[in-house]
Write a protein that holds these residues in place. Structure first.
Motif, PDB file in Angstrom:
ATOM      1  N   LYS A 136       0.744  -1.143   0.101  1.00  0.00           N
ATOM      2  CA  LYS A 136      -0.095   0.003   0.212  1.00  0.00           C
ATOM      3  C   LYS A 136       1.004   1.175   0.051  1.00  0.00           C
ATOM      4  N   ASP A 137       0.474   2.361  -0.839  1.00  0.00           N
ATOM      5  CA  ASP A 137       1.182   3.339  -0.910  1.00  0.00           C
ATOM      6  C   ASP A 137       1.336   4.059   0.521  1.00  0.00           C
ATOM      7  N   PHE A 138       2.563   4.826   0.610  1.00  0.00           N
ATOM      8  CA  PHE A 138       2.657   5.617   2.058  1.00  0.00           C
ATOM      9  C   PHE A 138       1.569   6.733   1.949  1.00  0.00           C
ATOM     10  N   GLY A 139       1.452   7.296   0.893  1.00  0.00           N
ATOM     11  CA  GLY A 139       0.520   8.239   1.229  1.00  0.00           C
ATOM     12  C   GLY A 139      -1.026   8.043   1.440  1.00  0.00           C
ATOM     13  N   ASP A 140      -1.286   6.744   0.929  1.00  0.00           N
ATOM     14  CA  ASP A 140      -2.589   6.387   1.189  1.00  0.00           C
ATOM     15  C   ASP A 140      -2.883   5.975   2.876  1.00  0.00           C
ATOM     16  N   MET A 141      -1.529   5.444   3.055  1.00  0.00           N
ATOM     17  CA  MET A 141      -1.526   4.965   4.723  1.00  0.00           C
ATOM     18  C   MET A 141      -1.715   6.223   5.588  1.00  0.00           C
ATOM     19  N   VAL A 142      -0.832   7.202   5.009  1.00  0.00           N
ATOM     20  CA  VAL A 142      -1.170   8.521   5.866  1.00  0.00           C
ATOM     21  C   VAL A 142      -2.435   9.166   5.811  1.00  0.00           C
ATOM     22  N   ILE A 143      -3.022   9.086   4.753  1.00  0.00           N
ATOM     23  CA  ILE A 143      -4.512   9.773   4.767  1.00  0.00           C
ATOM     24  C   ILE A 143      -5.348   8.911   5.447  1.00  0.00           C
ATOM     25  N   ASP A 144      -5.232   7.581   5.370  1.00  0.00           N
ATOM     26  CA  ASP A 144      -5.960   6.691   5.998  1.00  0.00           C
ATOM     27  C   ASP A 144      -5.810   6.745   7.532  1.00  0.00           C
ATOM     28  N   GLY A 145      -4.832   6.838   8.077  1.00  0.00           N
ATOM     29  CA  GLY A 145      -4.352   7.061   9.414  1.00  0.00           C
ATOM     30  C   GLY A 145      -5.052   8.508   9.935  1.00  0.00           C
ATOM     31  N   ILE A 146      -5.023   9.441   9.135  1.00  0.00           N
ATOM     32  CA  ILE A 146      -5.734  10.804   9.707  1.00  0.00           C
ATOM     33  C   ILE A 146      -7.235  10.748   9.478  1.00  0.00           C
ATOM     34  N   ALA A 164      -8.926   8.927  21.566  1.00  0.00           N
ATOM     35  CA  ALA A 164      -8.440   9.950  20.773  1.00  0.00           C
ATOM     36  C   ALA A 164      -7.247  10.712  21.062  1.00  0.00           C
ATOM     37  N   GLN A 165      -7.138  10.776  22.296  1.00  0.00           N
ATOM     38  CA  GLN A 165      -5.591  11.498  22.915  1.00  0.00           C
ATOM     39  C   GLN A 165      -4.675  10.508  22.558  1.00  0.00           C
ATOM     40  N   VAL A 166      -4.597   9.445  22.734  1.00  0.00           N
ATOM     41  CA  VAL A 166      -3.482   8.481  22.498  1.00  0.00           C
ATOM     42  C   VAL A 166      -3.118   8.545  20.811  1.00  0.00           C
ATOM     43  N   MET A 167      -3.984   8.383  20.136  1.00  0.00           N
ATOM     44  CA  MET A 167      -3.949   8.572  18.458  1.00  0.00           C
ATOM     45  C   MET A 167      -3.478   9.871  18.137  1.00  0.00           C
ATOM     46  N   THR A 168      -3.969  10.749  18.717  1.00  0.00           N
ATOM     47  CA  THR A 168      -3.203  12.379  18.344  1.00  0.00           C
ATOM     48  C   THR A 168      -2.027  12.253  18.806  1.00  0.00           C
ATOM     49  N   GLN A 169      -1.520  11.798  19.849  1.00  0.00           N
ATOM     50  CA  GLN A 169      -0.017  11.807  20.242  1.00  0.00           C
ATOM     51  C   GLN A 169       0.665  10.885  19.354  1.00  0.00           C
ATOM     52  N   VAL A 170       0.462   9.789  18.924  1.00  0.00           N
ATOM     53  CA  VAL A 170       1.172   8.960  18.058  1.00  0.00           C
ATOM     54  C   VAL A 170       1.105   9.672  16.590  1.00  0.00           C
ATOM     55  N   THR A 171       0.087  10.314  16.143  1.00  0.00           N
ATOM     56  CA  THR A 171       0.139  11.050  14.948  1.00  0.00           C
ATOM     57  C   THR A 171       1.087  12.107  14.893  1.00  0.00           C
ATOM     58  N   VAL A 172       1.247  12.735  16.095  1.00  0.00           N
ATOM     59  CA  VAL A 172       2.159  14.039  16.110  1.00  0.00           C
ATOM     60  C   VAL A 172       3.568  13.422  16.207  1.00  0.00           C
ATOM     61  N   ALA A 173       3.780  12.460  16.880  1.00  0.00           N
ATOM     62  CA  ALA A 173       5.052  11.809  16.853  1.00  0.00           C
ATOM     63  C   ALA A 173       5.483  11.306  15.372  1.00  0.00           C
ATOM     64  N   VAL A 174       4.623  10.538  14.957  1.00  0.00           N
ATOM     65  CA  VAL A 174       4.929  10.069  13.573  1.00  0.00           C
ATOM     66  C   VAL A 174       5.284  11.361  12.559  1.00  0.00           C
ATOM     67  N   ARG A 175       4.384  12.420  12.892  1.00  0.00           N
ATOM     68  CA  ARG A 175       4.635  13.661  11.706  1.00  0.00           C
ATOM     69  C   ARG A 175       6.104  14.232  12.268  1.00  0.00           C
ATOM     70  N   ASN A 176       6.331  14.287  13.459  1.00  0.00           N
ATOM     71  CA  ASN A 176       7.758  14.917  13.909  1.00  0.00           C
ATOM     72  C   ASN A 176       8.709  13.919  13.334  1.00  0.00           C
ATOM     73  N   LYS A 177       8.808  12.831  13.318  1.00  0.00           N
ATOM     74  CA  LYS A 177       9.820  11.766  12.823  1.00  0.00           C
ATOM     75  C   LYS A 177       9.980  11.935  11.474  1.00  0.00           C
ATOM     76  N   ALA A 178       8.626  12.048  10.670  1.00  0.00           N
ATOM     77  CA  ALA A 178       8.935  12.397   9.307  1.00  0.00           C
ATOM     78  C   ALA A 178       9.404  13.697   8.928  1.00  0.00           C
TER      79      ALA A 178
END
Length: 114
Positions: free
Chosen positions: A43-53, A88-102
């Motif tokens: 699966k494309d990385f972009g699709d995975m990002v959109i799906d996660g968001i 929702a809080q934990v998912m937001t924290q993980v999303t922010v952490a992944v964004r920061n690493k990217a």
């Protein structure tokens, strides 16, 4: 926040809270499968990002809907809201952490000599 082991979160399915009035599409969106769907690991990385968001947004909307129900007294089990809000809080924290690493990885790639 460390993101080691983030691979285990890829197939994460949000908590299935009780039905909220008018949220049939929301509950369907919250149960979408992760990378192990029909596209498999390719699966494309972009699709995975959109799906996660989209899943993050659906979880936050469900938490907000349960918060309104709790505030109006229509929610019989307050723990449903507590679980949804924490998720929702934990998912937001993980999303922010992944964004920061990217962003960190992108910055490092831009520093590389060509």
């Amino acid at each position: 926040m460390s993101v080691s082991g983030i691979e285990s979160v890829a197939g994460f399915t949000p908590y299935a809270a009780p039905q909220v009035a008018g949220a049939d599409a929301l509950n369907g969106a919250a149960r979408t499968s992760g990378p192990q769907g029909p596209e498999g690991p390719n699966k494309d990385f972009g699709d995975m990002v959109i799906d996660g968001i989209e899943r993050l947004s659906a979880t936050q909307q469900q938490s907000d809907a349960l918060a309104v129900q709790a505030a109006t007294g229509d929610l019989s089990n307050i723990h449903d809201y507590t679980i949804a809000a924490t998720q929702a809080q934990v998912m937001t924290q993980v999303t922010v952490a992944v964004r920061n690493k990217a962003l960190e990885a992108f910055t490092e790639m831009m520093r590389m000599p060509v």
